[in-house]
Scaffold this motif. Structure first.
Motif, mmCIF file in Angstrom:
data_model
loop_
_atom_site.group_PDB
_atom_site.id
_atom_site.type_symbol
_atom_site.label_atom_id
_atom_site.label_comp_id
_atom_site.label_asym_id
_atom_site.label_seq_id
_atom_site.Cartn_x
_atom_site.Cartn_y
_atom_site.Cartn_z
ATOM 1 N N THR A 19 0.830 -1.207 0.000
ATOM 2 C CA THR A 19 0.000 0.000 0.000
ATOM 3 C C THR A 19 0.862 1.254 0.000
ATOM 4 O O THR A 19 0.534 2.238 -0.659
ATOM 5 N N GLY A 20 1.983 1.225 0.687
ATOM 6 C CA GLY A 20 2.858 2.387 0.775
ATOM 7 C C GLY A 20 3.780 2.570 -0.418
ATOM 8 O O GLY A 20 4.450 3.590 -0.522
ATOM 9 N N ARG A 21 3.812 1.592 -1.315
ATOM 10 C CA ARG A 21 4.706 1.685 -2.483
ATOM 11 C C ARG A 21 4.155 2.706 -3.468
ATOM 12 O O ARG A 21 2.987 2.710 -3.792
ATOM 13 N N TRP A 22 5.027 3.588 -3.952
ATOM 14 C CA TRP A 22 4.632 4.653 -4.865
ATOM 15 C C TRP A 22 4.563 4.162 -6.307
ATOM 16 O O TRP A 22 5.381 3.365 -6.733
ATOM 17 N N THR A 23 3.596 4.686 -7.046
ATOM 18 C CA THR A 23 3.526 4.480 -8.488
ATOM 19 C C THR A 23 3.293 5.831 -9.138
ATOM 20 O O THR A 23 2.753 6.744 -8.518
ATOM 21 N N ASP A 24 3.723 5.957 -10.391
ATOM 22 C CA ASP A 24 3.508 7.183 -11.150
ATOM 23 C C ASP A 24 2.273 7.012 -12.022
ATOM 24 O O ASP A 24 1.848 5.900 -12.306
ATOM 25 N N SER A 25 1.743 8.140 -12.455
ATOM 26 C CA SER A 25 0.660 8.070 -13.441
ATOM 27 C C SER A 25 1.249 8.407 -14.811
ATOM 28 O O SER A 25 2.253 9.096 -14.919
ATOM 29 N N ARG A 26 0.606 7.870 -15.814
ATOM 30 C CA ARG A 26 1.074 8.091 -17.189
ATOM 31 C C ARG A 26 0.783 9.535 -17.587
ATOM 32 O O ARG A 26 -0.300 10.049 -17.343
ATOM 33 N N THR A 27 1.771 10.197 -18.192
ATOM 34 C CA THR A 27 1.567 11.555 -18.692
ATOM 35 C C THR A 27 1.259 11.484 -20.187
ATOM 36 O O THR A 27 1.830 10.666 -20.907
ATOM 37 N N GLU A 28 0.355 12.306 -20.601
ATOM 38 C CA GLU A 28 -0.023 12.350 -22.018
ATOM 39 C C GLU A 28 0.963 13.214 -22.788
ATOM 40 O O GLU A 28 1.384 14.268 -22.314
ATOM 41 N N LEU A 29 1.329 12.755 -23.966
ATOM 42 C CA LEU A 29 2.237 13.517 -24.829
ATOM 43 C C LEU A 29 1.466 14.637 -25.526
ATOM 44 O O LEU A 29 0.295 14.477 -25.872
ATOM 45 N N SER A 30 2.152 15.750 -25.751
ATOM 46 C CA SER A 30 1.551 16.833 -26.530
ATOM 47 C C SER A 30 1.544 16.411 -28.000
ATOM 48 O O SER A 30 2.202 15.442 -28.389
ATOM 49 N N GLU A 31 0.836 17.137 -28.826
ATOM 50 C CA GLU A 31 0.776 16.814 -30.257
ATOM 51 C C GLU A 31 2.161 16.888 -30.898
ATOM 52 O O GLU A 31 2.510 16.060 -31.725
ATOM 53 N N ASP A 32 2.954 17.887 -30.510
ATOM 54 C CA ASP A 32 4.316 18.013 -31.038
ATOM 55 C C ASP A 32 5.179 16.817 -30.641
ATOM 56 O O ASP A 32 5.950 16.291 -31.443
ATOM 57 N N GLU A 33 5.039 16.383 -29.386
ATOM 58 C CA GLU A 33 5.811 15.232 -28.914
ATOM 59 C C GLU A 33 5.384 13.952 -29.639
ATOM 60 O O GLU A 33 6.218 13.117 -29.986
ATOM 61 N N LYS A 34 4.084 13.815 -29.887
ATOM 62 C CA LYS A 34 3.580 12.639 -30.615
ATOM 63 C C LYS A 34 4.121 12.605 -32.038
ATOM 64 O O LYS A 34 4.539 11.555 -32.537
ATOM 65 N N GLU A 35 4.143 13.769 -32.696
ATOM 66 C CA GLU A 35 4.662 13.845 -34.070
ATOM 67 C C GLU A 35 6.157 13.510 -34.110
ATOM 68 O O GLU A 35 6.609 12.779 -34.988
ATOM 69 N N ALA A 36 6.911 14.035 -33.163
ATOM 70 C CA ALA A 36 8.351 13.759 -33.113
ATOM 71 C C ALA A 36 8.604 12.269 -32.863
ATOM 72 O O ALA A 36 9.478 11.662 -33.495
ATOM 73 N N LEU A 37 7.809 11.676 -31.974
ATOM 74 C CA LEU A 37 7.948 10.254 -31.692
ATOM 75 C C LEU A 37 7.576 9.412 -32.919
ATOM 76 O O LEU A 37 8.258 8.435 -33.244
ATOM 77 N N ASP A 38 6.529 9.813 -33.632
ATOM 78 C CA ASP A 38 6.139 9.115 -34.867
ATOM 79 C C ASP A 38 7.243 9.180 -35.922
ATOM 80 O O ASP A 38 7.530 8.186 -36.593
ATOM 81 N N ARG A 39 7.873 10.352 -36.053
ATOM 82 C CA ARG A 39 8.976 10.488 -37.017
ATOM 83 C C ARG A 39 10.151 9.579 -36.637
ATOM 84 O O ARG A 39 10.747 8.917 -37.485
ATOM 85 N N THR A 40 10.460 9.538 -35.363
ATOM 86 C CA THR A 40 11.555 8.684 -34.888
ATOM 87 C C THR A 40 11.239 7.208 -35.142
ATOM 88 O O THR A 40 12.087 6.457 -35.615
ATOM 89 N N GLN A 41 10.004 6.811 -34.848
ATOM 90 C CA GLN A 41 9.602 5.418 -35.081
ATOM 91 C C GLN A 41 9.658 5.076 -36.567
ATOM 92 O O GLN A 41 10.082 3.981 -36.945
ATOM 93 N N GLN A 42 9.237 6.005 -37.403
ATOM 94 C CA GLN A 42 9.263 5.779 -38.855
ATOM 95 C C GLN A 42 10.709 5.628 -39.350
ATOM 96 O O GLN A 42 11.008 4.752 -40.165
#
Length: 134
Positions: free
Chosen positions: A47-70
């Motif tokens: 119960t005391g163990r910490w977890t993070d929540s997922r952060t959403e990428l901005s549109e610019d970050e998504k596009e940059a990640l898509d280019r890198t993946q491509q």
């Protein structure tokens, strides 16, 4: 006057001929406290163990990640060395943690939407936060 146990008080301590003598450690263990709430300490720790929540990428970050993946998809046959930061979901509770992995790209499976490294590690494309080529 006869007192109780007078007839046996002077006898030598009995030692069994058929059974081994119990060690002092085993004898002491008989009197250790009983843990009635087995697992309670583990539950408190979980119960005391910490977890993070997922952060959403901005549109610019998504596009940059898509280019890198491509770009990596085109180089997959060359098996480039990459560094991936991705969100790993926690199996026991809500949330997870961001993890960094270094490895050699084997392929990107666009049908299953996973990136596969040569060591067999499979990372879902939607969990990837950042990819850099080494």
């Amino acid at each position: 006057m006869k007192r109780n146990y007078d007839d046996i008080i002077g006898l030598a301590h009995h030692v069994s001929k058929t059974r081994p003598q119990m060690s002092m450690l085993d004898r002491a263990a008989q009197f250790s406290p009983f843990a009635a709430l087995t697992g309670y300490g583990d539950a408190i720790d979980e119960t005391g163990r910490w977890t993070d929540s997922r952060t959403e990428l901005s549109e610019d970050e998504k596009e940059a990640l898509d280019r890198t993946q491509q770009a990596l998809l085109e180089k997959a046959g060359q098996h480039p060395e990459i560094r991936i930061v991705f969100f790993r979901k926690d199996r026991k509770k809500q949330g997870g943690q961001y993890t960094e992995v270094h490895g050699t790209l084997k392929k990107i499976d666009e049908i299953e939407r996973v990136l596969i490294l040569t060591d067999g590690t499979r990372i879902a494309l939607e969990d990837i936060r950042q990819i850099t080529e080494q």
